[in-house]
Design a protein around this motif. Structure first.
Motif, short mmCIF file in Angstrom:
data_model
loop_
_atom_site.label_atom_id
_atom_site.label_comp_id
_atom_site.label_asym_id
_atom_site.label_seq_id
_atom_site.Cartn_x
_atom_site.Cartn_y
_atom_site.Cartn_z
N GLN A 363 79.47 80.76 4.49
CA GLN A 363 78.48 80.23 3.54
C GLN A 363 79.14 79.66 2.29
O GLN A 363 78.74 79.95 1.16
CB GLN A 363 77.46 81.30 3.13
N VAL A 364 80.17 78.86 2.47
CA VAL A 364 80.88 78.31 1.31
C VAL A 364 79.97 77.29 0.59
O VAL A 364 79.13 76.65 1.22
CB VAL A 364 82.19 77.61 1.75
N PRO A 365 80.13 77.14 -0.73
CA PRO A 365 79.43 76.04 -1.41
C PRO A 365 79.90 74.72 -0.80
O PRO A 365 81.03 74.64 -0.33
CB PRO A 365 79.89 76.15 -2.86
N LEU A 366 79.05 73.73 -0.79
CA LEU A 366 79.45 72.45 -0.23
C LEU A 366 79.85 71.50 -1.35
O LEU A 366 79.02 70.87 -1.98
CB LEU A 366 78.31 71.86 0.61
N VAL A 367 81.13 71.46 -1.63
CA VAL A 367 81.68 70.61 -2.68
C VAL A 367 83.07 70.23 -2.18
O VAL A 367 83.65 70.94 -1.36
CB VAL A 367 81.72 71.38 -4.02
N THR A 368 83.61 69.11 -2.64
CA THR A 368 84.95 68.74 -2.20
C THR A 368 85.92 69.88 -2.49
O THR A 368 85.89 70.40 -3.59
CB THR A 368 85.43 67.49 -3.00
N PRO A 369 86.74 70.34 -1.54
CA PRO A 369 86.91 69.82 -0.19
C PRO A 369 86.12 70.57 0.88
O PRO A 369 86.16 70.18 2.03
CB PRO A 369 88.41 70.08 0.03
N THR A 370 85.36 71.63 0.50
CA THR A 370 84.70 72.43 1.53
C THR A 370 83.62 71.64 2.28
O THR A 370 83.39 71.86 3.46
CB THR A 370 84.07 73.68 0.92
N SER A 371 82.95 70.70 1.58
CA SER A 371 81.91 69.92 2.24
C SER A 371 82.52 69.12 3.39
O SER A 371 81.95 69.01 4.47
CB SER A 371 81.22 68.99 1.24
N GLN A 372 83.70 68.58 3.15
CA GLN A 372 84.40 67.80 4.16
C GLN A 372 84.83 68.70 5.33
O GLN A 372 84.68 68.35 6.50
CB GLN A 372 85.63 67.16 3.49
N ILE A 373 85.35 69.87 4.99
CA ILE A 373 85.86 70.78 6.02
C ILE A 373 84.72 71.24 6.94
O ILE A 373 84.84 71.20 8.16
CB ILE A 373 86.54 72.00 5.35
N VAL A 374 83.60 71.63 6.34
CA VAL A 374 82.46 72.10 7.13
C VAL A 374 81.85 70.93 7.91
O VAL A 374 81.52 71.05 9.09
CB VAL A 374 81.40 72.76 6.21
N GLY A 375 81.74 69.78 7.25
CA GLY A 375 81.10 68.62 7.88
C GLY A 375 81.84 68.16 9.11
O GLY A 375 81.25 67.93 10.16
N ILE A 376 83.14 68.04 9.00
CA ILE A 376 83.92 67.50 10.13
C ILE A 376 83.98 68.49 11.27
O ILE A 376 83.90 68.11 12.44
CB ILE A 376 85.30 67.07 9.62
N GLN A 377 84.07 69.78 10.94
CA GLN A 377 84.06 70.77 12.02
C GLN A 377 82.72 70.73 12.75
O GLN A 377 82.68 70.87 13.97
CB GLN A 377 84.33 72.18 11.46
N THR A 378 81.65 70.52 12.01
CA THR A 378 80.33 70.43 12.63
C THR A 378 80.29 69.27 13.62
O THR A 378 79.82 69.42 14.75
CB THR A 378 79.25 70.22 11.55
N VAL A 379 80.81 68.12 13.20
CA VAL A 379 80.81 66.96 14.10
C VAL A 379 81.67 67.25 15.33
O VAL A 379 81.27 66.97 16.46
CB VAL A 379 81.31 65.70 13.36
#
Ligand code: CO
Length: 665
Positions: A363-379
């Motif tokens: 449940q990390v906050p979604l802000v650079t760079p975590t938003s990118q990390i979570v987003g790409i893993q999701t894809v």
């Protein structure tokens, strides 16, 4: 209902010498940093700040944000400007107003954790060059990532503003993680660290007005440092949230000059001045002085940047952000990534998978760079997983996150995901629980040698540019000292050039640049039928009408986005215009796959390195190469046992989807 009475209206008075309010709201202006970062890809040049700087100094701001965030990167990389020089230059014009910068904790103004020696020296030099207030944040709200920098800020007698990144997992504040208790607890942690002020940083524009009210009320009750609210107008709620925060007693809020406000930027100052006029929170600002600055910005400055604005939609509010509680930038990244993989029709699945992946990753906050990390893993999960196996392709950054290289996540990482991600991880299969920078070796001495001993640069500020950005920093230092010619694309543009370019762009868009006979369209008849035509990424709406038995095209207009996608509920926002064009992929290589098993690129990307060479024996599951896609590194594993027969590419090569990366025989 006494809450609203907090804004007592005394007397309407425009005069700048009107009686001072009881408790004036303090304002930080963001025009010179987050404003142009949000609207114009951080491309604002120092020379475009100077014309209004002295006038801005007369307004009475609590502070002006002038540096930090993405400015350091963008300036040396795209603008051929020395980032340190900007602080020194602006100080000559802004003599009264304190300077504030956004500091990404141990990430400084970069995208990874730097060693402690670099972090300390960086803050030391920022102080020496004229920075006054350090708005310090960490993407995980793990304040151990502040431990290196805060003592340096304090030692220099500067202002430490501690940040709580605002995040949520529900449509409004609450739920198990990001509830009121969480924010109060974080506020107390910052107070204990010696924060001079505490900032709630709502980088995605998610904070709802009544939640802002509740948080400010609670923090004002429990901690002593003044409270500051930072929000973005992305979802359309920020100005309302700031007003409610003001009613709750917030001490400072962030705004921009009107031409730099709105959209993904911030609330404008001018309406706030009028809203609070004559109340006990009156800013005391002279609206006429603000308007005089606006006129200069609008006429002489903004036209140079208009081409960077995303003007593909009339709406300036991103309703997707309200729907998914996800930063707008992250959504457009996801859309771009899916497009690159010819999978834009899976966007609905991505929205569904995203909360699940985020939960599994703590449940990390979604802000650079975590938003990118979570987003790409999701894809990756949506595209490559099947019913039998999840997390088939885990990015290197997710492995680092799971290991603890970014810090502690809000909730524990899912055990299964952890096991899978750390299998064969070079630093060890057990997560590391310490302060992330503890395991980073000192970096400063080597950087000094590389820069000073070689004559690449002359002083410690040059060394730091290189230490933070070795590749682009080297390039910049060569431009700076005349060792390499400065390319045209990083040189400034005059207003005349900018206006001329805009004119040409407009003509090009209208198709008037080609030698074409413009024929007036006949009036549309009743038999007109409309067709959607897709030409690669472009979408046209075409009207076809039968005339004398043969169908003729009577109009064709480009449409902004394929809103007629199969899943209308999840129709993606149009990609932002300034998105960098993907580097042209290397021409597909003719590779003989006869008698072997080809390893195909599952997505377009760039080869980082091969870990095997021709002739090496591999087992199924061994990593053969690392492919970078959307800034994330992906290990490409052998699909079967065998020997590497062919390796057609090398490091740095760009490859398209389905390119043969290796042949195993
Ligand atoms: Co911001």
């Amino acid at each position: 209902m006494s809450d609203h009475d907090q804004l007592k209206l005394t007397k309407m008075d425009y005069r700048p010498d009107r009686p001072k309010a009881e408790n004036p709201i303090k304002i930080e202006d963001l025009t010179f940093r987050d404003g142009h970062q949000s609207l114009f890809g951080t491309r604002g040049r120092t020379e475009d700040m100077i014309p209004v700087a002295e006038m801005m100094d007369e307004i009475g701001y609590w502070a002006m944000e002038t540096w930090g965030g993405a400015t350091f990167d963008t300036m040396h990389r795209y603008l051929n400007e020395d980032p340190w020089e900007r602080i020194r230059t602006l100080k000559k014009y802004l003599k009264k107003t304190p300077f504030s910068m956004l500091l990404r904790g141990q990430n400084l103004v970069g995208y990874r954790n730097y060693a402690d020696d670099v972090a300390k020296e960086f803050v030391e030099r920022a102080c020496a060059n004229g920075m006054d207030i350090f708005r310090t944040f960490d993407a995980l709200n793990d304040y151990r990532n502040f431990e290196a920098v805060v003592p340096v800020i304090k030692k220099n007698g500067k202002h430490f503003q501690g940040v709580i990144c605002y995040s949520m997992t529900e449509p409004r504040m609450g739920g198990e993680v990001y509830n009121l208790d969480y924010y109060v607890k974080k506020g107390k942690e910052l107070e204990a660290m010696g924060a001079d002020t505490i900032c709630i940083k709502d980088m995605a524009g998610l904070i709802a007005p009544y939640d802002a009210y509740a948080i400010v009320k609670a923090l004002k009750k429990t901690v002593k440092p003044p409270i500051h609210l930072h929000s973005h107008t992305t979802s359309g709620m920020a100005a309302l949230a700031e007003l409610k925060a003001i009613e709750a007693g917030v001490d400072i809020v962030d705004t921009c000059m009107a031409p730099y406000a709105g959209r993904t930027s911030h609330p404008a100052i001018e309406p706030l001045v009028m809203t609070l006029l004559g109340t006990n929170r009156d800013t005391g600002f002279d609206i006429r002085k603000l308007v005089a600055i606006d006129e200069i910005l609008e006429k002489d400055i903004v036209p140079k940047y208009m081409h960077l604005l995303d003007d593909t939609k009339l709406s300036t509010i991103d309703i997707n952000v309200l729907l998914h509680q996800t930063p707008g930038g992250m959504i457009s990244n996801l859309v771009n990534q899916l497009r690159q993989m010819d999978a834009i029709h899976r966007i609905g699945d991505v929205y569904k998978e995203l909360p699940r992946v985020r939960k599994e990753l703590g449940q990390v906050p979604l802000v650079t760079p975590t938003s990118q990390i979570v987003g790409i893993q999701t894809v990756n999960n949506v595209l490559f997983d099947d019913e039998k196996e999840r997390y088939k392709m885990i990015t290197a950054q997710v492995k680092d996150l799971v290991f603890g290289l970014y810090g502690k996540t809000a909730t524990p990482i899912d055990k299964e995901v952890q096991k899978k991600a750390l299998k064969g991880y070079p630093r060890g299969e057990k997560p590391f629980g310490g302060r992330p920078a503890e395991i980073i070796d000192p970096e400063l001495d080597k950087a000094k040698k590389d820069v000073l001993d070689t004559g690449l640069g002359k002083d410690i500020d040059d060394v730091l540019i290189y230490a933070l950005y070795p590749v682009t920093g080297t390039k910049f230092l060569k431009w700076k000292y005349g060792k390499e010619p400065v390319p045209d694309e990083v040189k400034p543009k005059s207003l005349e050039q900018a206006l001329k370019e805009r004119e040409m762009m407009k003509k090009a868009r209208e198709g008037l640049l080609v030698e074409k006979v413009v024929k007036k369209a006949p009036p549309k008849g009743e038999g007109l039928r409309t067709f959607n035509v897709f030409v690669e990424d472009d979408y046209f709406e075409v009207g076809v009408e039968e005339v004398g038995g043969a169908p003729v095209i009577s109009f064709a207009r480009p449409a902004a986005a394929p809103t007629a996608a199969p899943k209308p509920a999840a129709a993606p926002a149009a990609a932002p215009k300034p998105a960098a064009a993907p580097k042209a992929a290397a021409a597909p290589k003719a590779v003989s796959v006869e008698g072997g098993t080809p390893m195909l690129a599952p997505m377009p990307g760039m080869i980082v390195r091969y870990e095997k060479k021709v002739g090496d024996a591999v087992k199924a599951g061994d990593t053969v190469l690392i492919l970078e896609s959307m800034k994330m590194e992906n290990a490409m594993n052998a699909p079967c046992d065998g020997t590497i027969k062919e390796i057609p590419y090398g490091p740095g090569d760009s490859v398209g989807k389905d390119a043969v990366l290796a042949v195993i025989g």
